[in-house]
Design a protein around this motif. Structure first.
Motif, PDB file in Angstrom:
ATOM      1  N   THR A 275      15.097  -1.231   3.665  1.00  0.00           N
ATOM      2  CA  THR A 275      14.685  -2.493   3.669  1.00  0.00           C
ATOM      3  C   THR A 275      13.109  -2.410   3.096  1.00  0.00           C
ATOM      4  O   THR A 275      12.206  -3.177   2.565  1.00  0.00           O
ATOM      5  CB  THR A 275      14.546  -2.858   5.334  1.00  0.00           C
ATOM      6  N   GLY A 276      11.838  -1.578   3.795  1.00  0.00           N
ATOM      7  CA  GLY A 276      10.840  -1.070   3.104  1.00  0.00           C
ATOM      8  C   GLY A 276      10.433  -1.101   1.768  1.00  0.00           C
ATOM      9  O   GLY A 276       9.662  -2.291   1.402  1.00  0.00           O
ATOM     10  N   TYR A 277      11.388  -0.348   1.633  1.00  0.00           N
ATOM     11  CA  TYR A 277      11.441  -0.557  -0.477  1.00  0.00           C
ATOM     12  C   TYR A 277      12.149  -1.958  -0.792  1.00  0.00           C
ATOM     13  O   TYR A 277      10.725  -1.858  -2.127  1.00  0.00           O
ATOM     14  CB  TYR A 277      12.220   0.179   0.157  1.00  0.00           C
ATOM     15  N   GLY A 278      12.667  -2.231  -0.112  1.00  0.00           N
ATOM     16  CA  GLY A 278      13.069  -3.495  -1.079  1.00  0.00           C
ATOM     17  C   GLY A 278      12.093  -4.458  -0.738  1.00  0.00           C
ATOM     18  O   GLY A 278      12.107  -5.565  -1.383  1.00  0.00           O
ATOM     19  N   LEU A 279      10.996  -4.663   0.410  1.00  0.00           N
ATOM     20  CA  LEU A 279       9.954  -5.145   0.540  1.00  0.00           C
ATOM     21  C   LEU A 279       9.577  -5.222  -0.691  1.00  0.00           C
ATOM     22  O   LEU A 279       8.239  -5.920  -0.577  1.00  0.00           O
ATOM     23  CB  LEU A 279       9.687  -5.917   1.237  1.00  0.00           C
ATOM     24  N   LEU A 280       8.842  -4.249  -0.496  1.00  0.00           N
ATOM     25  CA  LEU A 280       7.814  -3.198  -2.087  1.00  0.00           C
ATOM     26  C   LEU A 280       8.438  -3.976  -3.162  1.00  0.00           C
ATOM     27  O   LEU A 280       7.317  -4.524  -3.741  1.00  0.00           O
ATOM     28  CB  LEU A 280       8.067  -1.835  -2.043  1.00  0.00           C
ATOM     29  N   ALA A 281       9.654  -4.032  -3.641  1.00  0.00           N
ATOM     30  CA  ALA A 281       9.850  -4.207  -4.967  1.00  0.00           C
ATOM     31  C   ALA A 281      10.379  -5.734  -5.241  1.00  0.00           C
ATOM     32  O   ALA A 281       9.636  -6.241  -5.768  1.00  0.00           O
ATOM     33  CB  ALA A 281      11.858  -4.180  -5.256  1.00  0.00           C
ATOM     34  N   LEU A 282      10.031  -6.528  -3.909  1.00  0.00           N
ATOM     35  CA  LEU A 282       9.963  -8.376  -3.401  1.00  0.00           C
ATOM     36  C   LEU A 282       8.873  -8.341  -3.885  1.00  0.00           C
ATOM     37  O   LEU A 282       8.156  -9.210  -4.603  1.00  0.00           O
ATOM     38  CB  LEU A 282      10.418  -8.529  -2.076  1.00  0.00           C
ATOM     39  N   GLY A 283       7.675  -7.555  -3.844  1.00  0.00           N
ATOM     40  CA  GLY A 283       6.604  -8.274  -3.332  1.00  0.00           C
ATOM     41  C   GLY A 283       5.275  -7.458  -4.647  1.00  0.00           C
ATOM     42  O   GLY A 283       4.852  -8.508  -4.413  1.00  0.00           O
ATOM     43  N   PHE A 284       5.929  -7.169  -5.034  1.00  0.00           N
ATOM     44  CA  PHE A 284       5.852  -6.555  -6.682  1.00  0.00           C
ATOM     45  C   PHE A 284       5.618  -7.640  -7.327  1.00  0.00           C
ATOM     46  O   PHE A 284       5.694  -8.216  -8.153  1.00  0.00           O
ATOM     47  CB  PHE A 284       6.267  -5.263  -7.144  1.00  0.00           C
ATOM     48  N   LEU A 285       7.524  -8.066  -7.388  1.00  0.00           N
ATOM     49  CA  LEU A 285       8.030  -9.373  -8.491  1.00  0.00           C
ATOM     50  C   LEU A 285       7.250 -10.596  -7.582  1.00  0.00           C
ATOM     51  O   LEU A 285       6.943 -11.271  -8.792  1.00  0.00           O
ATOM     52  CB  LEU A 285       8.842  -9.477  -8.164  1.00  0.00           C
ATOM     53  N   VAL A 286       7.214 -10.827  -6.462  1.00  0.00           N
ATOM     54  CA  VAL A 286       6.520 -12.385  -6.131  1.00  0.00           C
ATOM     55  C   VAL A 286       5.037 -12.071  -6.484  1.00  0.00           C
ATOM     56  O   VAL A 286       4.801 -13.195  -6.313  1.00  0.00           O
ATOM     57  CB  VAL A 286       6.783 -12.568  -4.302  1.00  0.00           C
TER      58      VAL A 286
END
Length: 396
Positions: A275-286
């Motif tokens: 979950t944390g790594y997924g939010l990292l991906a989302l954060g970079f993208l957004v």
């Protein structure tokens, strides 16, 4: 004495301090927000910088660096076979970290240069110790973390240069420091998440669903986050940083997709890492898209700050604390609840940034959930930090 046990290993004092500071600093920030939202005037809290900037600084260079200190003081001796830092060093470097927190809080009465001196001392001293351990078995994939620590420190330096009235680099330093920590998470998380997932799948007898890694994607998932942080710290145009961040988000998401996290959805101590790594991906993208004119930058930065940094540190600190204390790798119920609360806090903070009418309520609700999540972590694991290993083995 129980207090002496706290300094036997870096993970003990720094993972405990990170949790305590996550609660205390966010609590102060929440009170300031609530007073102002109610129509009062909470003032400057005796700070030379704005309370908003104090909040951002302490989340990045206070909370997150404590978590990094605990991780590296524990992991590097295991990587290299070097002798672990002695108790006196751990106590001393913790005192330096704490002095930085106090100095920034007292910035209204201290000379700015002295505040900077106290706050900027921690990472170089930590890095020097890690260097002596890494040189025992120098490997490029491990030595690179000294570069990443240097980027984090550079971000803090840029903040203090503005606080001393020398530059206008406060925002640049805060963003660059946050992104440097996210690059650290991209690299470290890219190691531990598939490794821990693989171990859990093997224990569960799921050899048919082991994590898959792809060489070029793995390299891009490390290089692009580092380049993103460097682009901000060295003042490159937003277009460059935005494109790099979008690439970092896509590479991070691609890495995560091969790690089979959904197979272990019944194990919070594993899925919290995903979950944390997924939010990292989302954060970079957004965040990258926000620099290209799409969406709220503040909302995107909080996806990275709350979700990636907060979520991954909570997951890694709790797992490491259980493992290094000789306990079963099963998240206590209170900690597992914290894992769930962090993504909800991310959503509320993003909504607050994206919809002005929801700002006060969204920010306060997000802050409360953060406080509860890390409060549960401190409550559940403090007995671990202050107790000898459960299996009777020597400290590791």
């Amino acid at each position: 004495m129980k207090s002496a046990i706290l300094f036997r290993a870096g993970w003990r004092v720094f993972f405990w301090a990170a949790g305590i500071w996550a609660v205390l600093s966010m609590g102060v920030w929440s009170i300031w927000l609530a007073v102002n939202a109610a129509g009062g005037d909470a003032g400057q809290l005796g700070l030379t910088m704005s309370p908003q900037m104090w909040h951002a600084h302490e989340m990045i260079f206070g909370f997150a660096t404590a978590a990094l200190g605990g991780f590296f003081l524990t992991a590097v001796p295991n990587w290299t076979g070097a002798k672990a830092a002695p108790e006196a060093f751990i106590a001393g470097v913790f005192a330096i970290w704490l002095a930085g927190r106090i100095a920034v809080a007292l910035s209204g009465v201290l000379p700015p240069a002295l505040t900077a001196l106290f706050d900027l001392a921690f990472l170089p001293i930590l890095g020097a110790k890690l260097l002596t351990q890494l040189l025992r078995r120098p490997k490029p994939q491990n030595m690179m973390f000294l570069l990443l620590l240097s980027l984090v420190w550079l971000g803090d330096l840029l903040v203090h240069l503005q606080w001393m009235g020398l530059t206008g680099t406060e925002a640049q330093g805060l963003r660059g420091g946050l992104l440097a920590i996210c690059a650290m998470i991209a690299t470290l998380g890219g190691r531990v998440t598939p490794a821990f997932t693989r171990n859990a799948l093997l224990r569960a007898g799921r050899e048919d669903r082991l994590p898959v890694t792809r060489g070029p994607l793995e390299k891009a998932g490390i290089a692009l986050p580092i380049l993103t942080s460097a682009s901000v710290l060295f003042g490159l145009p937003d277009l460059v940083s935005g494109l790099l961040a979008v690439g970092a988000g896509l590479a991070t998401a691609g890495r995560l997709a091969g790690w089979q996290g959904w197979v272990l959805r019944d194990q919070p101590i594993v899925w919290a890492l995903h979950t944390g790594y997924g939010l990292l991906a989302l954060g970079f993208l957004v965040w990258g898209l926000s620099l290209l004119g799409l969406g709220s930058e503040i909302g995107a930065l909080h996806i990275l700050g709350i979700g990636a940094v907060g979520g991954m540190t909570l997951a890694v600190m709790s797992r490491a604390s259980l493992g290094h204390s000789g306990r079963a790798l099963i998240a206590p119920r209170a900690v597992a609840i914290g894992y769930v609360l962090v993504p909800v806090a991310v959503l509320l903070r993003w909504l607050a940034a994206s919809f002005p009418g929801f700002y006060d309520l969204g920010v306060l609700a997000s802050a409360v959930l953060w406080i509860v999540a890390f409060g549960l972590y401190v409550m559940a694991l403090s007995p671990v930090f202050f107790s000898p290993r459960a299996d009777g083995k020597a400290e590791a």
